[in-house]
Design an enzyme around this catalytic site. Structure first.
Site, PDB file in Angstrom:
ATOM      1  N   LYS A   9     -32.776 -25.680 -17.899  1.00  0.00           N
ATOM      2  CA  LYS A   9     -31.678 -26.589 -17.380  1.00  0.00           C
ATOM      3  C   LYS A   9     -32.539 -27.430 -16.018  1.00  0.00           C
ATOM      4  CE  LYS A   9     -27.945 -26.019 -19.690  1.00  0.00           C
ATOM      5  NZ  LYS A   9     -27.576 -26.737 -20.778  1.00  0.00           N
ATOM      6  N   LYS A  39     -25.238 -30.145 -29.200  1.00  0.00           N
ATOM      7  CA  LYS A  39     -24.390 -30.986 -28.614  1.00  0.00           C
ATOM      8  C   LYS A  39     -25.472 -32.091 -27.772  1.00  0.00           C
ATOM      9  CE  LYS A  39     -21.686 -28.253 -26.990  1.00  0.00           C
ATOM     10  NZ  LYS A  39     -20.606 -27.165 -27.161  1.00  0.00           N
ATOM     11  N   LYS A  81     -33.228 -27.398 -32.795  1.00  0.00           N
ATOM     12  CA  LYS A  81     -32.109 -26.967 -33.254  1.00  0.00           C
ATOM     13  C   LYS A  81     -30.965 -27.974 -33.130  1.00  0.00           C
ATOM     14  CE  LYS A  81     -29.881 -25.382 -29.280  1.00  0.00           C
ATOM     15  NZ  LYS A  81     -28.385 -24.685 -28.584  1.00  0.00           N
TER      16      LYS A  81
HETATM   17  P1  ADP Z   1     -24.778 -26.455 -27.776  1.00  0.00           P
HETATM   18  O1  ADP Z   1     -26.282 -26.079 -27.804  1.00  0.00           O
HETATM   19  O2  ADP Z   1     -24.288 -27.338 -28.810  1.00  0.00           O
HETATM   20  O3  ADP Z   1     -24.414 -26.888 -26.437  1.00  0.00           O
HETATM   21  P2  ADP Z   1     -23.685 -23.953 -27.026  1.00  0.00           P
HETATM   22  O4  ADP Z   1     -24.717 -23.580 -26.317  1.00  0.00           O
HETATM   23  O5  ADP Z   1     -22.304 -24.341 -26.147  1.00  0.00           O
HETATM   24  O6  ADP Z   1     -23.931 -25.099 -28.177  1.00  0.00           O
HETATM   25  O7  ADP Z   1     -23.419 -22.720 -27.999  1.00  0.00           O
HETATM   26  C1  ADP Z   1     -22.439 -21.975 -28.287  1.00  0.00           C
HETATM   27  C2  ADP Z   1     -22.714 -21.068 -29.339  1.00  0.00           C
HETATM   28  O8  ADP Z   1     -23.217 -21.395 -30.424  1.00  0.00           O
HETATM   29  C3  ADP Z   1     -23.847 -20.056 -28.651  1.00  0.00           C
HETATM   30  O9  ADP Z   1     -23.187 -18.720 -29.219  1.00  0.00           O
HETATM   31  C4  ADP Z   1     -25.067 -20.540 -29.352  1.00  0.00           C
HETATM   32  O10 ADP Z   1     -25.802 -19.424 -29.579  1.00  0.00           O
HETATM   33  C5  ADP Z   1     -24.524 -20.894 -30.753  1.00  0.00           C
HETATM   34  N1  ADP Z   1     -25.216 -22.170 -31.434  1.00  0.00           N
HETATM   35  C6  ADP Z   1     -25.422 -23.392 -30.780  1.00  0.00           C
HETATM   36  N2  ADP Z   1     -26.146 -24.227 -31.645  1.00  0.00           N
HETATM   37  C7  ADP Z   1     -26.895 -23.342 -32.537  1.00  0.00           C
HETATM   38  C8  ADP Z   1     -27.903 -23.560 -33.338  1.00  0.00           C
HETATM   39  N3  ADP Z   1     -28.227 -24.655 -33.852  1.00  0.00           N
HETATM   40  N4  ADP Z   1     -28.160 -22.588 -34.348  1.00  0.00           N
HETATM   41  C9  ADP Z   1     -27.518 -21.340 -33.968  1.00  0.00           C
HETATM   42  N5  ADP Z   1     -26.769 -20.944 -33.216  1.00  0.00           N
HETATM   43  C10 ADP Z   1     -26.169 -22.087 -32.332  1.00  0.00           C
END
Ligand code: ADP
Ligand code: TRP
Length: 328
Positions: A111, A197, A194
């Site tokens: 971050k 968002k 991956k």
């Molecule tokens: P983002 O990365 O889109 O901001 P978050 O960090 O809010 O998403 O993730 C919310 C949940 O979804 C967490 O448990 C995270 O590990 C899972 N998650 C997010 N993106 C992925 C991905 N590409 N593959 C597997 N799990 C994911």
């Protein structure tokens, strides 16, 4: 019965990464465990969203939890900021964890790289708030994607440190839970990494057929293999990994054979993939549309969830206070 806690920050809509990384585990676990699933709106403040954004995103995620099949009769669904007890535990954990330990968490370092102009204290203590979310209900299991492992390590440390300082055996160290043996990483279709968002490459559960097709057809590919059985470059591997997640094994094998014999046409593969993603998303999308209009039901579910979550939270806080030496 073991307790399960997990949450997602409301910063928009749920995408396939959230679903396959976390939410499908929520749905599976609700039948076998005491489950609490929340919307981490306090965590979302690290990026200073506007009030209307906070309200709307929380409502969206609640709708999507339900549309994915989380049943408020089986699991407790609540909004983090409706359960202020978590802040007290957050404070205690912040007293026990050292600055250097927080600075070394890899998600924090990431971050700092991504938003160097906004390295606020909330970002630093993100993992202790997450630990408080989990240990507030003395949860043993936490369904999250692989990327949350550094935060889970800190949650375990908070549990251990508290027990050591006060000479008690009060918190169990929580462990991550994955739907299948291995944690899945839902790939992005833009070449590497991956789906996320903030990566700007997300396919959302609410996306309609045309949007899904447009996003999938844009996926990065190459000229195709010229030697049979060649290894797959990352963008191609990502396409296959996505297909493994949403398509049938027959479909995956079909395109894998075409790849290995140098006969693959990525346009065909993408069309198939878009179709399979749409087959998966369509029923969820329909339920989202049905549910989102019914704000009364959504409010009732959030209120009922908050009541139940507070009851569980108060028990923990009362014992924690007694252990620390405060009036409980
Ligand atoms: P983002 O990365 O889109 O901001 P978050 O960090 O809010 O998403 O993730 C919310 C949940 O979804 C967490 O448990 C995270 O590990 C899972 N998650 C997010 N993106 C992925 C991905 N590409 N593959 C597997 N799990 C994911
Ligand atoms: N850090 C998690 C994410 O970015 C969200 C979260 C906050 C969480 N508190 C939690 C997840 C407690 C599991 C348990 O996705």
């Amino acid at each position: 019965m073991e307790t399960v806690v997990s949450g997602i920050r409301p910063t928009g809509y749920l995408h396939l990464g959230n679903y396959f990384g976390a939410v499908r585990s929520f749905v599976k676990m609700q039948d076998a465990y005491n489950c609490l699933f929340f919307i981490a709106d306090w965590h979302s403040l690290t990026t200073h969203p506007r009030p209307e954004q906070i309200r709307q995103s929380a409502r969206n995620i609640l709708t999507e939890y339900l549309a994915c099949g989380i049943d408020p009769e089986k699991a407790t669904i609540y909004i983090q900021s409706d359960v202020p007890e978590v802040l007290e535990l957050y404070l205690y954990f912040n007293m026990n964890i050292y600055l250097g330990e927080l600075e070394r968490v890899t998600t924090f370092k990431e971050k700092v790289r991504k938003q160097p102009d906004n390295v606020n204290a909330g970002l630093l203590t993100y993992p202790t708030l997450m630990a408080a979310d989990i240990l507030l209900h003395r949860a043993q299991k936490v369904p999250v994607g692989k990327d949350q492992e550094p935060n889970m390590e800190m949650a375990r440390r908070c549990a251990r440190r508290f027990n050591n300082i006060y000479g008690v055996d009060f918190f169990t160290e929580p462990e991550s839970y994955h739907f299948s043996e291995k944690a899945v990483k839902v790939p992005g279709l833009d070449g590497s990494g991956k789906m996320g968002k903030s990566e700007g490459n997300a396919i959302y559960l609410k996306d309609d057929e045309a949007t899904i097709r447009k996003k999938v057809m844009k996926a990065v590919t190459d000229a195709g293999p010229t030697v049979p059985d060649s290894p797959k470059p990352e963008p191609i591997q990502n396409l296959f990994d996505m297909m493994q997640i949403v398509s049938t094994p027959d479909t995956w094998n079909h395109f894998n054979d075409l790849y290995n014999t140098c006969n693959i046409r990525y346009g065909d593969m993408k069309k198939q993939l878009a179709q399979d993603i749409n087959i998966f998303c369509a029923p969820i999308r329909e339920r989202i549309l049905e549910l989102q209009a019914d704000t009364q039901t959504l409010d009732r579910i959030a209120r009922q969830g908050a009541e139940r979550a507070r009851e569980s939270a108060r028990q923990t806080i009362s014992e924690v206070r007694r252990i620390i030496g405060f009036r409980s």
